[in-house]
Scaffold this motif. Structure first.
Motif, PDB file in Angstrom:
ATOM      1  N   PRO A  54       8.033 127.659 -13.088  1.00 45.17           N
ATOM      2  CA  PRO A  54       9.089 127.608 -12.068  1.00 45.17           C
ATOM      3  C   PRO A  54       8.982 128.767 -11.088  1.00 45.17           C
ATOM      4  N   THR A  55       9.321 128.498  -9.845  1.00 51.23           N
ATOM      5  CA  THR A  55       9.339 129.562  -8.831  1.00 51.23           C
ATOM      6  C   THR A  55      10.686 129.546  -8.130  1.00 51.23           C
ATOM      7  N   ALA A  56      11.327 130.684  -8.080  1.00 47.49           N
ATOM      8  CA  ALA A  56      12.617 130.808  -7.389  1.00 47.49           C
ATOM      9  C   ALA A  56      12.322 131.003  -5.903  1.00 47.49           C
ATOM     10  N   ASN A  57      12.770 130.038  -5.094  1.00 45.73           N
ATOM     11  CA  ASN A  57      12.422 130.045  -3.670  1.00 45.73           C
ATOM     12  C   ASN A  57      13.470 130.787  -2.843  1.00 45.73           C
ATOM     13  N   PHE A  58      12.993 131.578  -1.892  1.00 43.74           N
ATOM     14  CA  PHE A  58      13.877 132.286  -0.968  1.00 43.74           C
ATOM     15  C   PHE A  58      14.182 131.401   0.245  1.00 43.74           C
TER      16      PHE A  58
ATOM     17  N   SER B  81       6.613 129.479   2.755  1.00 38.89           N
ATOM     18  CA  SER B  81       7.615 129.742   1.713  1.00 38.89           C
ATOM     19  C   SER B  81       7.298 131.057   1.004  1.00 38.89           C
ATOM     20  N   MET B  82       8.314 131.522   0.292  1.00 36.37           N
ATOM     21  CA  MET B  82       8.193 132.738  -0.521  1.00 36.37           C
ATOM     22  C   MET B  82       8.794 132.385  -1.864  1.00 36.37           C
ATOM     23  N   GLU B  83       7.957 132.310  -2.888  1.00 32.70           N
ATOM     24  CA  GLU B  83       8.401 131.811  -4.192  1.00 32.70           C
ATOM     25  C   GLU B  83       8.039 132.797  -5.285  1.00 32.70           C
ATOM     26  N   THR B  84       9.036 133.149  -6.083  1.00 29.58           N
ATOM     27  CA  THR B  84       8.840 134.156  -7.125  1.00 29.58           C
ATOM     28  C   THR B  84       8.851 133.503  -8.509  1.00 29.58           C
ATOM     29  N   HIS B  85       7.797 133.706  -9.256  1.00 30.16           N
ATOM     30  CA  HIS B  85       7.843 133.346 -10.677  1.00 30.16           C
ATOM     31  C   HIS B  85       8.148 134.615 -11.453  1.00 30.16           C
TER      32      HIS B  85
ATOM     33  N   ARG C 222      15.775 140.709  -0.592  1.00 30.22           N
ATOM     34  CA  ARG C 222      16.864 140.170  -1.404  1.00 30.22           C
ATOM     35  C   ARG C 222      17.386 138.915  -0.709  1.00 30.22           C
ATOM     36  N   GLY C 223      17.675 137.872  -1.504  1.00 32.15           N
ATOM     37  CA  GLY C 223      18.223 136.653  -0.908  1.00 32.15           C
ATOM     38  C   GLY C 223      18.715 135.711  -1.987  1.00 32.15           C
ATOM     39  N   VAL C 224      19.407 134.671  -1.543  1.00 35.82           N
ATOM     40  CA  VAL C 224      19.951 133.684  -2.478  1.00 35.82           C
ATOM     41  C   VAL C 224      18.849 132.686  -2.849  1.00 35.82           C
ATOM     42  N   VAL C 225      18.801 132.288  -4.108  1.00 32.51           N
ATOM     43  CA  VAL C 225      17.773 131.339  -4.558  1.00 32.51           C
ATOM     44  C   VAL C 225      18.140 129.924  -4.091  1.00 32.51           C
ATOM     45  N   VAL C 226      17.197 129.301  -3.365  1.00 33.74           N
ATOM     46  CA  VAL C 226      17.446 127.953  -2.831  1.00 33.74           C
ATOM     47  C   VAL C 226      16.531 126.929  -3.506  1.00 33.74           C
ATOM     48  N   LYS C 227      16.791 125.658  -3.244  1.00 38.95           N
ATOM     49  CA  LYS C 227      15.961 124.570  -3.789  1.00 38.95           C
ATOM     50  C   LYS C 227      14.653 124.461  -3.032  1.00 38.95           C
ATOM     51  N   GLY C 228      13.576 124.173  -3.737  1.00 41.39           N
ATOM     52  CA  GLY C 228      12.298 123.879  -3.104  1.00 41.39           C
ATOM     53  C   GLY C 228      11.991 122.405  -3.293  1.00 41.39           C
ATOM     54  N   PHE C 229      10.721 122.098  -3.555  1.00 41.42           N
ATOM     55  CA  PHE C 229      10.326 120.693  -3.726  1.00 41.42           C
ATOM     56  C   PHE C 229      10.408 120.248  -5.189  1.00 41.42           C
ATOM     57  N   GLY C 230      10.797 121.147  -6.068  1.00 42.34           N
ATOM     58  CA  GLY C 230      10.929 120.785  -7.488  1.00 42.34           C
ATOM     59  C   GLY C 230       9.590 120.596  -8.177  1.00 42.34           C
ATOM     60  N   ARG C 231       8.525 121.182  -7.633  1.00 40.72           N
ATOM     61  CA  ARG C 231       7.189 120.995  -8.241  1.00 40.72           C
ATOM     62  C   ARG C 231       6.875 122.054  -9.280  1.00 40.72           C
ATOM     63  N   GLY C 232       7.387 123.271  -9.037  1.00 40.75           N
ATOM     64  CA  GLY C 232       7.032 124.412  -9.875  1.00 40.75           C
ATOM     65  C   GLY C 232       7.199 124.106 -11.350  1.00 40.75           C
ATOM     66  N   SER C 233       8.417 123.731 -11.742  1.00 40.85           N
ATOM     67  CA  SER C 233       8.665 123.471 -13.162  1.00 40.85           C
ATOM     68  C   SER C 233       8.049 122.155 -13.601  1.00 40.85           C
ATOM     69  N   LYS C 234       8.270 121.118 -12.796  1.00 38.40           N
ATOM     70  CA  LYS C 234       7.874 119.774 -13.251  1.00 38.40           C
ATOM     71  C   LYS C 234       6.370 119.570 -13.267  1.00 38.40           C
ATOM     72  N   GLN C 235       5.675 119.956 -12.184  1.00 40.68           N
ATOM     73  CA  GLN C 235       4.239 119.674 -12.132  1.00 40.68           C
ATOM     74  C   GLN C 235       3.395 120.796 -12.710  1.00 40.68           C
TER      75      GLN C 235
END
Ligand SMILES: Cc1cc2nc3c(=O)[nH]c(=O)nc-3n(C[C@H](O)[C@H](O)[C@H](O)COP(=O)(O)O)c2cc1C
Ligand SMILES: Nc1ncnc2c1ncn2[C@@H]1O[C@H](COP(=O)(O)OP(=O)(O)O)[C@@H](O)[C@H]1O
Ligand SMILES: [Mg+2]
Length: 181
Positions: free
Chosen positions: A32-36, A83-87, A15-28
């Motif tokens: 989208p991936t929610a990054n820990f 990284s740990m990224e959840t879609h 469990r953790g707060v969702v933080v910003k990544g590189f912004g690639r998931g949604s755009k490229q």
């Protein structure tokens, strides 16, 4: 053997707060991936192999959805930090940065790979999503959707595996924790 090693570590609750990544998931990628944050990544069992996993996810105290998770250095992008990224396999109306994401990792799909094109990476992720959807319909996996981890954010019972920012814990009550791979 790699799969034996993974089986010993799953299910993994975090469990953790969702933080910003590189912004690639949604755009490229259109995925989208929610990054820990690093604190959650650092609390993974130390010998858990990098790769693509599936399981269940919940934003704050909302509904529990199927998810796919990427753990590692994203070889296609050559990230320098693990990284740990959840879609989450669900359409949300808006972003949920700073929300609390709770996940239960239940199964392993494949290792991280490099790809010769973005389209190949996207196809691989879409295959992962299809595999996760199928596997999570299995009787043993569905049980975890209703696990007390998702209804009990404040108290921990069982073995505590991480405390950042809320309590993340392993709770073996009533579930066979070694029944998944
Ligand atoms: C199911 C899934 C599988 C993934 N597989 C790979 C992979 O094999 N290789 C890779 O480099 N990145 C992989 N990724 C990670 C994407 O490259 C990553 O989500 C993307 O870079 C978004 O990063 P960002 O959150 O920093 O914007 C995967 C992501 C997901 C959700
Ligand atoms: N189905 C979803 N799964 C994961 N994140 C989602 C989803 N729908 C919307 N989001 C939002 O999109 C963000 C991730 O997008 P992404 O492009 O990967 O950005 P970042 O690089 O900042 O992680 C998440 O933090 C979340 O707020
Ligand atoms: Mg992301």
């Amino acid at each position: 053997m790699k799969l034996d090693k993974i089986m010993k570590c799953l299910p993994h609750f975090c469990r953790g707060v969702v933080v910003k990544g590189f912004g690639r998931g949604s755009k490229q990628l259109g995925i989208p991936t929610a990054n820990f944050p690093d604190s959650v990544v650092e609390n993974l069992p130390c010998d858990l192999p990098t790769g693509i996993y599936y399981g269940w996810a919940q934003v704050n105290s909302g509904e529990v959805h199927k998810m796919v998770l990427s753990v590692g250095w994203n070889p296609y992008y050559k990230n320098e930090k693990k990284s740990m990224e959840t879609h989450i396999i669900h359409s949300f109306n808006e972003d949920f940065y700073d929300s609390v994401l709770s996940i239960i990792m239940l199964g392993y799909i494949r290792g991280e790979e490099n790809f010769s094109s973005l389209d190949d990476l996207i196809s691989a992720i879409n295959n992962d999503i299809a595999k996760a959807k199928f596997e999570l319909d299995g009787e043993e996996r569905i049980k975890y959707k209703h696990h007390s981890f998702f209804s009990d954010h404040e108290t921990s019972h069982g073995k505590v595996s991480a405390i950042q920012p809320l309590k993340a814990h392993l709770n073996n009550d009533a579930l066979d924790t070694n029944s998944n791979l």
